[in-house]
Structure formats: structure tokens, C-alpha cells
Design an enzyme around this catalytic site. Structure first.
Site, PDB file in Angstrom:
ATOM      1  CE  LYS A  53      -3.881  -2.281   2.174  1.00 48.56           C
ATOM      2  NZ  LYS A  53      -4.497  -2.755   3.409  1.00 48.56           N
ATOM      3  CD  GLN A  97      -3.722  -4.414   6.637  1.00 44.78           C
ATOM      4  OE1 GLN A  97      -3.539  -3.467   5.872  1.00 44.78           O
ATOM      5  NE2 GLN A  97      -4.363  -5.518   6.274  1.00 44.78           N
ATOM      6  CG  ASP A 120     -10.145  -0.126   4.919  1.00 44.64           C
ATOM      7  OD1 ASP A 120      -9.915  -0.465   3.736  1.00 44.64           O
ATOM      8  OD2 ASP A 120      -9.461  -0.502   5.884  1.00 44.64           O
TER       9      ASP A 120
END
Ligand code: NAD
Length: 291
Positions: A53, A97, A120
């Protein structure tokens, strides 16, 4: 007839190339969009994702901020970090995460992220916006990638019967909402569904996100149907492992019209849409700042 293979890697590359231009145009306003990634603990798979990422964020010209915390961090300290990032004007997107260690309540952490920075798309405000068709929604990245892949082979999905295997908050449910938004007729099948094979046989589109290795067999698939395989499953083999999806690829390919491979299908799209969401968040935040 053998299905055409939907090349997610190439499609994601194209998306990132376009994003790079859009990021550069946004940067003409004086600042680049910024994405903060928070990694708790030392899970090796998570560390690999976070590295990928960070690299791709920098490649499209965005700022990447990485925060690593020990696996035994207190929940309050993690909340404080997220709140600091919420206030930081250089940060447009915040990604925590997953999975988080067992002593941390992921629902609390995800609800602490400012919905305007929730790239997200897991905050209840964004889930609600997606469900109500509010275009400000930041929607989850993997489902957005699935829709993009479907539209790469069929621009108009209206009227298609789409069967989604899986009802998680991360993939199945938001994907069903996005498919509804594309005017599909949507069926969600899950672990308690009776006759999953029979349900799939009625589908023009099957999206498999059950996390069950090679569960979807060739005779579950109508001839010409589109199959998006979200599953990533590690199967042990001598001296290591190999990755398989939720579809038995060779069988399904013989009947489907198009299919995504594993790896190289949905996976690369997920990070591309994380970056896309970060740009969307940056644009929305800069509009909010002006109005
Ligand atoms: P999850 O475990 O949270 O949810 C799985 C869902 O599948 C559940 O809703 C369950 O009801 C359903 N299910 C389980 N067994 C079933 C069966 N036999 N028939 C029908 N439904 C069944 O998983 P998730 O987080 O939604 O992820 C699903 C899969 O997608 C996993 O393999 C995961 O690794 C993969 N994934 C891939 C990406 C990517 O970027 N490619 C992103 C997220 C998840």
C-alpha cells in the site's frame, strides 16, 4: 467455449495510471492527498499488504504516512492515535490494517475513524450512505474493485441476476448494495443458505466471497455467466502452499463467459480502490473546506 480471463492486474495498473494524473491535477491546488496506514503487531501477511500500500501510494504521487504499534498496545492508545490522525489536515485517508489483536475491539476502532477519512468504507456512517445511495459514501475497496471488473466485460449490469456468496461487512454486504446500485437483482447466499449450488445456477453473475477453497464447481455456473472470485485461500502443498480462489477455476472456466483468476484478479483492484477512495476523500474534504 472457454471463458475470457479478466486481467485484474492490468486493469488495476490502468486505474493507477489514471489516478496518477488525477492526483497531479489535485496537487495543483497546493497539496498532495495523504494516506495514513496504521499497523498493529507483526502479522507477516499484514506487513506485506502495508508495504504494498505504501509503495503504490507513493507511486501515484500521494503522501504515505505509516504508523506501527506493538501488538500489546492499549486500545486507548490506538484510539488516541486515530483521533490525532482525524485532526491532522495533511491526512485525507486513514486505514487501520485488519485483523487487530484479540484484546482490541475492531468495531470501536473503526467507528473512531472520521467518516470523511474512512477510506476503507467500514464506518457505520459510510455503510449507511452506501445503503441509502448517497454519493458521498466512501465504499469498501474490494467490492468497488469487483464492480469495476464486472463492468470491464459488461458495461451495463442492469437486470442481471447477481448471486453474492458471503455476507461479511467487508465484502458480501457492501457488494450486494453496489450491485443493487447497478440495478441488478441481487441474491445473497451464505453459510446457512439451502442449496447454494441451485441458487448459483440461476445467476448471470456469481461473486464468490465465502473463503471456501474451490467451493464453486463448474456445474453451478450457467453457460456464459460472469464469475468474480474474491476468495484467497492458502492450500498446503509439498514444501509450501499455493493460492486458490473460491471457484474451481478450470471447471468454471469451461462454462463461464468471463472469470477472474486467483491471484491476479480482484486482489490488485483492492489497493487501487484504496487510492481512489483517498483521492475522493481529499476532494470532498477540500470542497467542504471551501463551502
Ligand atoms: P468472512 O469469513 O468474514 O465471510 C465469509 C462469508 O462466507 C460469511 O458471510 C459466510 O456466511 C459465507 N460462507 C461461508 N461458507 C459458506 C458456504 N459454504 N456457502 C456459502 N457461503 C458461505 O470472509 P471475508 O472477509 O468476507 O472474505 C471472504 C474471502 O475473500 C476470503 O477468502 C478472503 O481472504 C477474501 N478477501 C479477498 C480480498 C481481496 O482483496 N481479494 C479482500 C477481502 C477478502
Amino acid at each position: 467455449m472457454s471463458a475470457s480471463i479478466i486481467d485484474g492486474k492490468a486493469i488495476a495498473e490502468g486505474l493507477r495510471a489514471r489516478l496518477k494524473e488525477d492526483v497531479s491535477a489535485f496537487g495543483a491546488n497546493g497539496r498532495a492527498p495523504g494516506l495514513a496506514v496504521v499497523l498493529v503487531g507483526s502479522d507477516p501477511a499484514s506487513a506485506v499488504y502495508v508495504r504494498a500500500k505504501a509503495r503504490q501510494t507513493a507511486e501515484v504521487g500521494m503522501l504515505s504516512f505509516e504508523h506501527r504499534l506493538p501488538g500489546d498496545v492499549r486500545q486507548d492508545d490506538l484510539i488516541r492515535l486515530v483521533e490525532t490522525l482525524n485532526r491532522d489536515p495533511a491526512v485525507d485517508g486513514i486505514l487501520v490494517q485488519l485483523p487487530l489483536p484479540a484484546h482490541i475491539d475492531a468495531t470501536v476502532i473503526l467507528s473512531t475513524v472520521d467518516p470523511a477519512k474512512d477510506v476503507d468504507g467500514f464506518h457505520p456512517v459510510n455503510a449507511g450512505r452506501l445503503a441509502t445511495g448517497d454519493t458521498r459514501a466512501l465504499s469498501p475497496c474490494t467490492p468497488l474493485g469487483c464492480i469495476h471488473l464486472l463492468k470491464s466485460v459488461r458495461a451495463n449490469l442492469a437486470g442481471a441476476h447477481a448471486v453474492v456468496l458471503g455476507r461479511s461487512n467487508i465484502v458480501g454486504k457492501p457488494l450486494a448494495q453496489l450491485l443493487l446500485g447497478e440495478n441488478c437483482t441481487v441474491t445473497i447466499a451464505h453459510s446457512r443458505t439451502r442449496d447454494v449450488a441451485g441458487v448459483c445456477r440461476t445467476a448471470d453473475i456469481v461473486v464468490a466471497a465465502a473463503g471456501q477453497p474451490e467451493m464453486v464447481r463448474g456445474d453451478w455456473i450457467q453457460r456464459g455467466a460472469l464469475v468474480i472470485d474474491v476468495g484467497i485461500n492458502r492450500i498446503a502443498r509439498e514444501g509450501g502452499y499455493r493460492l486458490v480462489g473460491d471457484a474451481a477455476f478450470d471447471e468454471v472456466r469451461d462454462r463461464a463467459g468471463a472469470i477472474t483468476p486467483v491471484p491476479g484478479g480482484v486482489g490488485p483492484m483492492t489497493i487501487a480502490y484504496l487510492l481512489q477512495n483517498t483521492l475522493k476523500a481529499a476532494r470532498q474534504r477540500s470542497c467542504d473546506a471551501v463551502t
